[in-house]
Scaffold this active site. Sequence first.
Site, PDB file in Angstrom:
ATOM      1  N   HIS A  12       0.765  -1.276   0.020  1.00  6.77           N
ATOM      2  CA  HIS A  12       0.180  -0.036  -0.176  1.00  6.77           C
ATOM      3  C   HIS A  12       0.958   1.256   0.058  1.00  6.77           C
ATOM      4  O   HIS A  12       1.888   1.124   0.724  1.00  6.77           O
ATOM      5  CB  HIS A  12      -0.898  -0.099   1.187  1.00  6.77           C
ATOM      6  CG  HIS A  12      -2.155   0.953   1.341  1.00  6.77           C
ATOM      7  ND1 HIS A  12      -2.055   2.197   1.474  1.00  6.77           N
ATOM      8  CD2 HIS A  12      -3.321   0.789   0.748  1.00  6.77           C
ATOM      9  CE1 HIS A  12      -3.161   2.929   1.096  1.00  6.77           C
ATOM     10  NE2 HIS A  12      -3.824   2.086   0.890  1.00  6.77           N
ATOM     11  N   ASP A  17      -8.004  -5.170   0.203  1.00  9.65           N
ATOM     12  CA  ASP A  17      -8.534  -6.171  -0.886  1.00  9.65           C
ATOM     13  C   ASP A  17      -8.054  -7.315  -0.829  1.00  9.65           C
ATOM     14  O   ASP A  17      -8.601  -8.207  -1.512  1.00  9.65           O
ATOM     15  CB  ASP A  17      -8.066  -5.348  -2.349  1.00  9.65           C
ATOM     16  CG  ASP A  17      -8.597  -4.420  -2.807  1.00  9.65           C
ATOM     17  OD1 ASP A  17      -9.742  -3.948  -2.579  1.00  9.65           O
ATOM     18  OD2 ASP A  17      -7.796  -3.364  -3.145  1.00  9.65           O
TER      19      ASP A  17
HETATM   20  N1  ACO Z   1       4.356  -7.550  -4.557  1.00  8.26           N
HETATM   21  C1  ACO Z   1       5.338  -7.747  -4.695  1.00  8.26           C
HETATM   22  N2  ACO Z   1       6.297  -6.741  -4.606  1.00  8.26           N
HETATM   23  C2  ACO Z   1       5.552  -5.385  -4.411  1.00  8.26           C
HETATM   24  C3  ACO Z   1       4.226  -5.372  -4.115  1.00  8.26           C
HETATM   25  C4  ACO Z   1       3.652  -6.513  -4.573  1.00  8.26           C
HETATM   26  N3  ACO Z   1       2.096  -6.440  -4.230  1.00  8.26           N
HETATM   27  N4  ACO Z   1       3.950  -4.018  -3.799  1.00  8.26           N
HETATM   28  C5  ACO Z   1       5.057  -3.322  -4.017  1.00  8.26           C
HETATM   29  N5  ACO Z   1       6.199  -4.169  -4.077  1.00  8.26           N
HETATM   30  C6  ACO Z   1       7.681  -3.738  -4.277  1.00  8.26           C
HETATM   31  C7  ACO Z   1       7.962  -2.984  -5.708  1.00  8.26           C
HETATM   32  O1  ACO Z   1       8.375  -4.123  -6.556  1.00  8.26           O
HETATM   33  C8  ACO Z   1       8.814  -2.196  -5.188  1.00  8.26           C
HETATM   34  O2  ACO Z   1      10.151  -3.034  -4.889  1.00  8.26           O
HETATM   35  P1  ACO Z   1      11.711  -2.165  -5.296  1.00  8.26           P
HETATM   36  O3  ACO Z   1      11.739  -0.963  -4.455  1.00  8.26           O
HETATM   37  O4  ACO Z   1      12.570  -3.356  -4.671  1.00  8.26           O
HETATM   38  O5  ACO Z   1      11.880  -1.955  -6.645  1.00  8.26           O
HETATM   39  C9  ACO Z   1       8.451  -1.738  -3.546  1.00  8.26           C
HETATM   40  O6  ACO Z   1       7.586  -2.887  -3.129  1.00  8.26           O
HETATM   41  C10 ACO Z   1       7.786  -0.321  -3.859  1.00  8.26           C
HETATM   42  O7  ACO Z   1       6.960  -0.584  -4.654  1.00  8.26           O
HETATM   43  P2  ACO Z   1       6.165   0.594  -5.437  1.00  8.26           P
HETATM   44  O8  ACO Z   1       5.407   0.308  -6.408  1.00  8.26           O
HETATM   45  O9  ACO Z   1       6.898   1.871  -5.300  1.00  8.26           O
HETATM   46  O10 ACO Z   1       4.974   1.279  -4.036  1.00  8.26           O
HETATM   47  P3  ACO Z   1       3.819   2.243  -4.047  1.00  8.26           P
HETATM   48  O11 ACO Z   1       3.702   2.728  -3.071  1.00  8.26           O
HETATM   49  O12 ACO Z   1       3.813   3.035  -5.483  1.00  8.26           O
HETATM   50  O13 ACO Z   1       2.540   0.733  -4.511  1.00  8.26           O
HETATM   51  C11 ACO Z   1       0.818  -0.100  -4.498  1.00  8.26           C
HETATM   52  C12 ACO Z   1       1.714   0.645  -3.793  1.00  8.26           C
HETATM   53  C13 ACO Z   1       0.507   0.197  -6.066  1.00  8.26           C
HETATM   54  C14 ACO Z   1      -0.487  -0.766  -3.897  1.00  8.26           C
HETATM   55  C15 ACO Z   1       1.688  -1.619  -4.810  1.00  8.26           C
HETATM   56  O14 ACO Z   1       1.935  -2.192  -3.362  1.00  8.26           O
HETATM   57  C16 ACO Z   1       0.842  -2.931  -5.513  1.00  8.26           C
HETATM   58  O15 ACO Z   1       1.139  -2.774  -6.679  1.00  8.26           O
HETATM   59  N6  ACO Z   1       0.126  -3.829  -4.886  1.00  8.26           N
HETATM   60  C17 ACO Z   1      -0.310  -4.768  -5.564  1.00  8.26           C
HETATM   61  C18 ACO Z   1      -1.988  -3.902  -5.872  1.00  8.26           C
HETATM   62  C19 ACO Z   1      -2.786  -3.883  -4.867  1.00  8.26           C
HETATM   63  O16 ACO Z   1      -3.172  -4.668  -3.959  1.00  8.26           O
HETATM   64  N7  ACO Z   1      -3.356  -2.765  -4.841  1.00  8.26           N
HETATM   65  C20 ACO Z   1      -4.475  -2.247  -3.981  1.00  8.26           C
HETATM   66  C21 ACO Z   1      -3.931  -1.363  -3.155  1.00  8.26           C
HETATM   67  S1  ACO Z   1      -5.257  -0.851  -1.924  1.00  8.26           S
HETATM   68  C22 ACO Z   1      -6.445   0.096  -2.707  1.00  8.26           C
HETATM   69  O17 ACO Z   1      -5.993   0.669  -3.505  1.00  8.26           O
HETATM   70  C23 ACO Z   1      -7.509  -0.026  -2.101  1.00  8.26           C
END
Ligand code: ACO
Length: 425
Positions: free
Chosen positions: A303, A360
């Site tokens: 998140h 979620d």
């Molecule tokens: N699985 C694996 N790795 C992940 C995940 C995940 N679900 N989420 C983040 N990471 C990793 C990224 O690869 C990145 O790694 P790195 O720094 O080694 O390159 C690091 O964690 C940071 O990730 P970002 O994408 O920069 O973090 P951000 O804050 O932008 O992303 C997000 C948040 C989009 C929710 C992300 O965690 C994600 O894609 N999750 C899966 C989708 C999801 O569940 N969305 C619902 C969110 S809740 C809502 O909106 C109601």
Amino acid sequence: MSEYVTLTHQGREFRLPLVTGTEGEKAIDISRLRQDTGLITLDPGFANTGSCRSAITFVDGEKGILRYRGIPVEQLAEHSTFKETAYLLINGALPSQKELTRFSVMLNDHSLVHEDMKIFYQSFPRSSHPMGILSAMVNALRSFYPELQNLEEEINITVTRLLSKVRTMAAMSYKISRGHTVVYPRSDLTYCANFLNMMFDSPVKPYELDPDVVKALNVFLILHADHEQNCSTAAVRVVGSARVNLYAAISAGIAALWGPLHGGANQAVIEMLSDIQRRGDLPAMVARAKDRKDPYRLMGFGHRVYKTYDPRARIMKQMAHLLLEKLKLSDPLLDIARELEEIALQDDYFVEHHLYPNVDFYSGIVLRAIGIPTNMFTVLFAIGRLPGWIAQWKESMDDPAWKLCRPRQVYSGPGEHDYVPIEER
Ligand code: ACO
């Protein structure tokens, strides 16, 4: 006493005021930055940018705190209803009995959808995603319900119309997509019971309302009701800042919510868990999620704000267990979800990246138990988030500091060069 931070640029010092929120969080006010220094800030994804002051929802992502108008979400999930929580978010305080009754009457009065709208539904291809249909239909509401003369009345009626009709429209789209008779709203049923009845009642098999299922839906919707400046709410505020009508702003919010990185994750989680069940190789999927070269992510994990367990996920997980137990159902996807969570929470990658289940992760299990089809999951999220979007839009309209949202950029394209006629290229 006013606090400042000092910025030094090309030998000159600039004092930027510090703003402190009610919970002690601090922000640098850069509203005069370009005017005074010629500089702008660069913050992709706005991860460090506050776009407004807001009195609606407080989130502390490090401590796992979520409060609506100061009330912890855990207390609302236990004691409140979605209707009461919607009132709280939109009006700023819990309603008295009289106010709640008046709100219910208004919701009932506006629950029917214009009959001509049914024709639209029938024109969408059967395979259309219900989120695309909902976004289009909400935008179309302006054509059916034109602007009223009195602004105060206009806002109150538009808000009630939206809250009530979106629920009817969502159930209607489901019925029409299945080729079934549309079930109309009933004034003797509560908000959530009415929705369930419109979804599942049929002329051949009357729907029996189960109070546990009604409670579960209430909790689901309360947990989704607002989450400060998330992607879809930001979309509502940005689009609303051009002073479009509320229907158009909400329609933009629905479109943003559809994305799998945002609200669409609840559908994506169930698809991921089903995929893991089919393949029977959970560790391989976890390994893929950790591989930087592979775009695969564990849906329902991570998140932007929460760097600890999402408080909504905790309640949702508990509810998934309770509901399955009460309905005497077993869902193999719940077992896979629990196993996946256990593995991830002990894995260095997930620990170091502060990745925990978000709202979620378990919500799909709850919706499946209620009987909601997978492609309607994000629509349920939209019904839940509606009071939050409305409250944020209303707040922005009344904000004396509000301006048209128009970010700047740092240009990285080619420098000036002359136009070349086509025959010379
Ligand atoms: N699985 C694996 N790795 C992940 C995940 C995940 N679900 N989420 C983040 N990471 C990793 C990224 O690869 C990145 O790694 P790195 O720094 O080694 O390159 C690091 O964690 C940071 O990730 P970002 O994408 O920069 O973090 P951000 O804050 O932008 O992303 C997000 C948040 C989009 C929710 C992300 O965690 C994600 O894609 N999750 C899966 C989708 C999801 O569940 N969305 C619902 C969110 S809740 C809502 O909106 C109601």
